[in-house]
Enzyme design. Sequence first.
Site, PDB file in Angstrom:
ATOM      1  N   GLY A   1      -7.492   2.935   0.496  1.00  0.00           N
ATOM      2  CA  GLY A   1      -7.173   1.593   0.002  1.00  0.00           C
ATOM      3  C   GLY A   1      -8.349   0.846  -0.599  1.00  0.00           C
ATOM      4  O   GLY A   1      -8.194   0.091  -1.552  1.00  0.00           O
ATOM      5  N   GLU A   2      -9.527   1.009  -0.019  1.00  0.00           N
ATOM      6  CA  GLU A   2     -10.683   0.241  -0.475  1.00  0.00           C
ATOM      7  C   GLU A   2     -11.665   1.077  -1.278  1.00  0.00           C
ATOM      8  O   GLU A   2     -12.647   0.557  -1.798  1.00  0.00           O
ATOM      9  CB  GLU A   2     -11.405  -0.359   0.739  1.00  0.00           C
ATOM     10  CG  GLU A   2     -10.551  -1.376   1.476  1.00  0.00           C
ATOM     11  CD  GLU A   2     -11.072  -1.684   2.863  1.00  0.00           C
ATOM     12  OE1 GLU A   2     -11.298  -0.725   3.638  1.00  0.00           O
ATOM     13  OE2 GLU A   2     -11.260  -2.859   3.185  1.00  0.00           O
TER      14      GLU A   2
ATOM     15  N   THR B   1       0.795  -1.216   0.000  1.00  0.00           N
ATOM     16  CA  THR B   1       0.000   0.000   0.000  1.00  0.00           C
ATOM     17  C   THR B   1       0.833   1.273   0.000  1.00  0.00           C
ATOM     18  O   THR B   1       0.361   2.318  -0.425  1.00  0.00           O
ATOM     19  CB  THR B   1      -0.879  -0.005   1.255  1.00  0.00           C
ATOM     20  OG1 THR B   1      -0.068  -0.476   2.344  1.00  0.00           O
ATOM     21  CG2 THR B   1      -2.053  -0.950   1.085  1.00  0.00           C
TER      22      THR B   1
ATOM     23  N   GLN C   1      -3.311   2.764  -5.369  1.00  0.00           N
ATOM     24  CA  GLN C   1      -4.391   2.087  -4.645  1.00  0.00           C
ATOM     25  C   GLN C   1      -5.718   2.215  -5.382  1.00  0.00           C
ATOM     26  O   GLN C   1      -6.507   1.277  -5.460  1.00  0.00           O
ATOM     27  CB  GLN C   1      -4.537   2.671  -3.239  1.00  0.00           C
ATOM     28  CG  GLN C   1      -3.467   2.233  -2.276  1.00  0.00           C
ATOM     29  CD  GLN C   1      -3.439   0.734  -2.124  1.00  0.00           C
ATOM     30  OE1 GLN C   1      -4.416   0.134  -1.683  1.00  0.00           O
ATOM     31  NE2 GLN C   1      -2.355   0.117  -2.518  1.00  0.00           N
TER      32      GLN C   1
HETATM   33 MO1  MOS Z   1      -9.363  -5.224   4.586  1.00  0.00          MO
HETATM   34  S1  MOS Z   1     -10.810  -6.429   3.797  1.00  0.00           S
HETATM   35  O1  MOS Z   1     -10.127  -4.789   6.074  1.00  0.00           O
HETATM   36  O2  MOS Z   1      -7.939  -5.994   4.714  1.00  0.00           O
END
Ligand code: MOS
Length: 743
Positions: free
Chosen positions: A701-702, A481, A635
Site C-alpha cells: 500500500g505505501e 485497498t 495501490q
Molecule cells: Mo498508514 S499512514 O499507517 O494509514
Amino acid sequence: MMDASVKMDAPFEHSLLDESPMPTIGREIARIDGPRKVSGAARYAAEHFPEEVLHGVLLRAPVGCGRISLVDATAALAMPGVLAVIRDERMIRNAGDFGGDAAPVQGVEEVAYFGQPIGLVVADSLERARAASLCVRVSFESQPGVFDMMAARDSALPPTDDIFGLFLIHTEQGDVERAAGEAQALVDTVWETPSQNHAAMEPHASVAIWKEGRLTLHGSYQSPVVTRDQLATVMGLPPSQIRVLSPFVGGGFGGKLGVMPEAVAAAIAAQQLGRPVKVVMTRQQVFETTGRRPMTRQRIRLGANSDGRLTLVQHETITDQLEGEVFFEPAGLATHLLYAGENRVVDHKVVRTNKQLAVSMRAPGEAVGLLTLECAMDELAEALSLDPIELRLRNEPKSHPEMDMPFSSRALVDCLRQGAARFGWERRNTSPGQMRDGDWLVGHGVAAAARGNLFGPSRVRATIQGDGRVVVETEMTDIGTGTYTILAQIAADLLGVPLKQVEVRLGDTDDPRSAGSGGSWGATTSGSALYAACAELRARLAAAAGACVDAVTLTDGILTAPGISRPITELVGNGLSVEGATEPGESNRRFNQTSYGAHFCEVRVNAVTGEVRVSRWTSVFAAGRILNLQTAISQAIGGVVFGIGGALTEELVHDPRTGKIVNRDLGEYHVPAHADIPAIDIQFLEERDLVANPLHAKGVGELGVCGAGAAIANAVYNATGVRVRQFPITLDKLLPGLPAIAE
Ligand code: MOS
C-alpha cells in the site's frame, strides 16, 4: 468454535496458496465490492440517516494559541431548530494517535492550534446548525505561540517515545567526522519538506446512536477497534458498550487511524440529547482539524571513496509536532538499511509548535525520507561521475548495515536492473540541461523505493455454511485497498469454492479484532489470520470425510482424496465455523522485512514558464507474493501519484503569525488530477517471502510513494541543471536557474 493460530517464529516453508488447483490469488481480479460502490449501494458513514437524527457542527478556535475566556451561546440557542451548544471537557482537541487505547489529549479550554475544536452546535438540520455555529460568541486570551518550525529549530529535542520500538530515533556507528574528512566525494545538503494533508476523498464523518445504554457509531475509520477503545477511554465507558461500524471507507492514508474529534463530539451530543447525532466534517475542517504530515528539515551527508563505495551515511531530521504528542516523522527509517557504509548516524528531533496535530501519512518516514536520501544519492553519483544506478549497485548491503540481521528477502538490485531495461535508461543524457524538445527541457531520473513490512496480531472468523457458501468476518477494513477482494480470494482458493460463493463482512467491532488498515499491514495480517482459519477448516473437512488432510484436494465445492469424493455440503452439517489468528514472533525480530522497488521517470520542464510535466513512468517492485495483481497495481499507481503530488504541488501553507492553514481546500492544495498524470507502467517481480507470513506476501500500500518524488526531482535536475531542495518543486524555484533560451 475452535481457534487456529499462526505465530511467525520461523519461516513458513510451505504455503497452501501454492497448491490451489484453480488459483485466483496472483491474478487480476476486479474488486468484488465494485458494483456496490459504483451503484451507490455501499453506504458510507455520512449516508446513515437514523430516525430523529440531529446535526452537529464543530465550533473551532480562531486563534493559534491561548485560552477561552468566555463563550456566549445565547444568540445561537435562540435560533430556530437549535437544541444545544455543547462544551464538554471530554471533547478532544486532537485526533488520536495510532495504536492502543490511550485517549488523545483532552480538554477544549486551552487552545493549542488554529482550528482546534472547542464545542459542538446541534440543531435539527445541518443548515440551522451551521448558521447557529456562526453566532456563538467566543472570547480568548491570546498567548504567544510557536508557529515557525525553522525559526524555532534550536529548541528541537529528541522525541519522547520510540513508538513500539519501530522508529529508531537515534543510531550511530563508526566515526562520521573522520569519514567526512577522508571521503573522496562528499555531499552535505539540507532539505525541506512541507506539511501535507492526506486528502482522502471521503471527509471524516460520524453518526452516533445510543440505544439501551449502548453506543453505535457509524464512522469512517481505518481501525474501528482502535477508534472504539480510544472513544471508550475518552467517554469513561467499557469498550463492550460501544460498537463502531466502518464497512466502507473512502480513503484514509493515515488520516483516519485513530479517533477523531467529530466522533467524540457526536457521541457526547447523542448521549446528552437522547437522539442520534451526525457530525460530518467539511473539507476545510478535514484540512484544519484532523491531522497532517509534519514538515521536516533534513540534513543528509554522504561520503564515498573513489570507487563509489559509501563510507559515510548521515541523516538528521527535525520535524514538528504539538506539545505532549508522541508521533514524529521518522524520516530516517529507510536510511538505516538501504545502503552499506561503515560510518553512520541517523537522528530525529522534534520542535514543539502550535500547529495542527501531526500524524502518520502514507509511508510515514520513507515518503519524505527517501525523497531526500534518493536525491542526495543522485548528487553523490554526479560527484563521482558514476551512473546513479551503478552507485546503488555498488552499495548493496549483504545484511542489515546497522544490525546483525539478514534481510528476509531483498530484490532492490533486480528492481533497478529490470526497471532500467524496461524504461530505456541507457538513452538518458548524463549531462543536465542538454535534452530539448522545442521549449521543453527533457530529463530522466531514477530512485529506489523501500518500505518496512510490519506484522501484527489479527483475527478472522471463517464459516462454511450448510449450503456450501463461505462467510468471512473480521473487524478489518477496506479503505479502497482491496481487502474485500483479497480475503475472498484466499478463502476461495484454500477452501476450493468459486469466488462468487464467498461473502466478506468487514468493519464491525463486534467481529474478531484485526490489526486494521495501516502501515501496509492490512492484507498480510488479516489474510494470514484467514489462512489459519481456512487451514483448520480443511483439517476438519478432511476428518469428517475420513481422509488425511495432506492428501485432500478441495475444488468447486468437492473434497477429493484417494478413494474419496464428497461435496463439502455433506461434511459441514449446519455449518462449520473457525476463528483464525495470527501473531508476530521470533521471525519478526530475527529478520529485517522490507519491500523494495525502483522508479524511473521522464519529465518535461518548460524553459519559458518553468512548468513541470511528468511525461513517462516505470516502476518495478518486489513485495513477496502479489495477492491480486489488479488491486496491487492500483495501490502502486496511487502511491506514485502521491509521490508526484509531494514532489511538485502538495504543500500546506501555515500563516506564520497563527499557524492557520491558509490553503485549506482542494482548490488551493493541489492533489494531482488526471491531467497531471501520464500512463504509469508498473511491474511486480516474482518473489516469495517465507519469513513474512503464511501467504509469503509483503505490504504494497505505501511502497509506491517511497522514492517516487525523488525520481521526479532527479529528472528535473537532469532536464534543467537546477537542484531544488525545498519541496514541492514549483516553477518559482526553477525559473531563476533555467538555462537561457537559445536561438
Ligand atoms: Mo498508514 S499512514 O499507517 O494509514
